[in-house]
Scaffold this motif. Structure first.
Motif, PDB file in Angstrom:
ATOM      1  N   LEU A  97      11.363  -6.224  -2.035  1.00 55.90           N
ATOM      2  CA  LEU A  97      11.344  -5.222  -2.803  1.00 55.90           C
ATOM      3  C   LEU A  97      11.514  -5.664  -4.648  1.00 55.90           C
ATOM      4  N   TYR A 151       2.450  -2.294  -3.466  1.00 54.25           N
ATOM      5  CA  TYR A 151       2.773  -1.003  -3.331  1.00 54.25           C
ATOM      6  C   TYR A 151       2.308  -0.472  -4.877  1.00 54.25           C
ATOM      7  N   PHE A 163      11.194   5.993  -6.240  1.00 57.15           N
ATOM      8  CA  PHE A 163      10.129   6.265  -6.243  1.00 57.15           C
ATOM      9  C   PHE A 163       9.999   6.902  -5.557  1.00 57.15           C
ATOM     10  N   TRP A 223       5.028   6.375  -1.511  1.00 59.28           N
ATOM     11  CA  TRP A 223       5.016   5.009  -1.929  1.00 59.28           C
ATOM     12  C   TRP A 223       2.786   4.974  -1.145  1.00 59.28           C
ATOM     13  N   GLY A 224       1.994   3.846  -1.624  1.00 56.87           N
ATOM     14  CA  GLY A 224       1.017   4.308  -0.313  1.00 56.87           C
ATOM     15  C   GLY A 224       1.576   2.708   0.196  1.00 56.87           C
ATOM     16  N   TYR A 235      15.966   3.440   0.553  1.00 53.22           N
ATOM     17  CA  TYR A 235      14.771   2.945   0.632  1.00 53.22           C
ATOM     18  C   TYR A 235      14.642   2.297   3.000  1.00 53.22           C
ATOM     19  N   GLN A 251      12.342   0.519   5.469  1.00 50.86           N
ATOM     20  CA  GLN A 251      11.537  -0.080   5.783  1.00 50.86           C
ATOM     21  C   GLN A 251      11.346  -0.724   6.498  1.00 50.86           C
ATOM     22  N   GLN A 305       4.756  -1.666   6.982  1.00 46.91           N
ATOM     23  CA  GLN A 305       4.833   0.045   6.771  1.00 46.91           C
ATOM     24  C   GLN A 305       5.296  -0.356   5.576  1.00 46.91           C
ATOM     25  N   ALA A 306       5.614   0.736   4.114  1.00 42.96           N
ATOM     26  CA  ALA A 306       5.229   0.893   3.255  1.00 42.96           C
ATOM     27  C   ALA A 306       7.456   1.001   3.086  1.00 42.96           C
ATOM     28  N   PRO A 307       7.928   1.417   2.479  1.00 43.31           N
ATOM     29  CA  PRO A 307       9.181   1.647   1.895  1.00 43.31           C
ATOM     30  C   PRO A 307       9.618   3.232   2.066  1.00 43.31           C
ATOM     31  N   LEU A 346      11.345   6.810   0.833  1.00 44.64           N
ATOM     32  CA  LEU A 346      12.632   7.537   0.456  1.00 44.64           C
ATOM     33  C   LEU A 346      13.529   7.937   0.875  1.00 44.64           C
ATOM     34  N   TYR A 368      16.617  -0.784   1.870  1.00 42.61           N
ATOM     35  CA  TYR A 368      17.769  -0.984  -0.009  1.00 42.61           C
ATOM     36  C   TYR A 368      17.876  -0.283  -0.320  1.00 42.61           C
ATOM     37  N   GLN A 412      18.461   0.864  -4.900  1.00 44.25           N
ATOM     38  CA  GLN A 412      17.446   0.242  -5.377  1.00 44.25           C
ATOM     39  C   GLN A 412      18.337   1.040  -7.148  1.00 44.25           C
ATOM     40  N   PHE A 420      15.999  -4.029  -7.023  1.00 42.54           N
ATOM     41  CA  PHE A 420      16.149  -3.874  -5.572  1.00 42.54           C
ATOM     42  C   PHE A 420      17.389  -4.618  -4.684  1.00 42.54           C
TER      43      PHE A 420
END
Lengths: 121, 107
Positions: free
Chosen positions: A45, A95, A108, A111-112, B36, B38, B42-44, B46, B87, B89, B98
């Protein structure tokens, strides 16, 4: 329920332009910093840009400065990323992410689902 | 720019076992560290912020610790849905950076 829905990705030639959008719902959009974060295929990322609640402050990662512009329309609960002079290395899933925290220390929290941008001839 | 490193790159764990993931910052980030999760396609999501605070809805089997430059994410008893990439960050300095991720897969 917080929702972020990106759109606008696609295939573009090197040197071309694309505008990404992110529609936000389920929270008071105008109260939050917002970011774009990208992920190249099979990679990690990378934060790209962010914007303050009223749009008065914007920050960018060095690799996109002068080429990308982040903006927002609080009346439409929308976040945007105008991408110009695109390069192959900009190929990634982009994203939209909401920032949360305090005292300028933000992570964050939502997230989308992401939108894929492919830069190729 | 603060460089984040994670180890190991891949961790093979059996369901029900404990998993310990490490994250290191090139300079102190205080406790301004997030984790995070993932999953493929898919999106990460939190998991942890402030190095040790679980995000809303995150199960208690996830815990974070550390401060300064050394951080740990522990999954106490791995469930099938926990196999993913994790991940770390930092958000103490600009730009936010990250780590490269740790993939937790089934042993």
């Amino acid at each position: 329920e917080v929702q972020l829905v990106e759109s606008g990705g696609g295939l573009v030639q090197p040197g071309g332009s694309l505008r990404l959008s992110c529609a936000a719902s389920g929270f008071t959009f105008s109260s939050y910093w917002m970011s774009w974060v990208r992920q190249a295929p099979g990679k990690g990322l990378e934060w790209v840009a962010n914007i303050k609640q009223d749009g008065s402050e914007k920050y960018y990662v060095d690799s996109v400065k002068g080429r990308f512009t982040i903006s927002r329309d609080n009346a439409k609960n929308s976040l945007y990323l105008q991408m110009n002079s695109l390069r192959a290395e900009d190929t990634a899933v982009y994203y939209c992410a909401r920032e949360n925290g305090g005292y300028a220390l933000y992570y964050f929290d939502y997230w989308g689902q992401g939108t894929l941008v492919t830069v190729s001839s | 720019e603060i460089v984040m490193t994670q180890s190991p790159a891949t961790l093979s764990v059996s369901p029900g076992e404990r998993a310990t993931l490490s994250c290191r910052a090139s300079q102190s980030v205080s406790s301004n560290l997030a984790w995070y999760q993932q999953k493929p396609g898919q999106a990460p999501r939190l998991l942890i912020y402030g190095a040790s605070t679980r995000a809303t809805g995150i199960p208690a089997r996830f815990s974070g610790s550390g401060s300064g430059t050394e951080f740990t994410l522990t999954i106490s008893s791995l469930q099938s849905e926990d196999f993913a990439v994790y991940y770390c960050q930092q958000y103490n300095n600009w730009p936010r950076t990250f780590g490269p991720g740790t993939k937790v897969d089934i042993k």
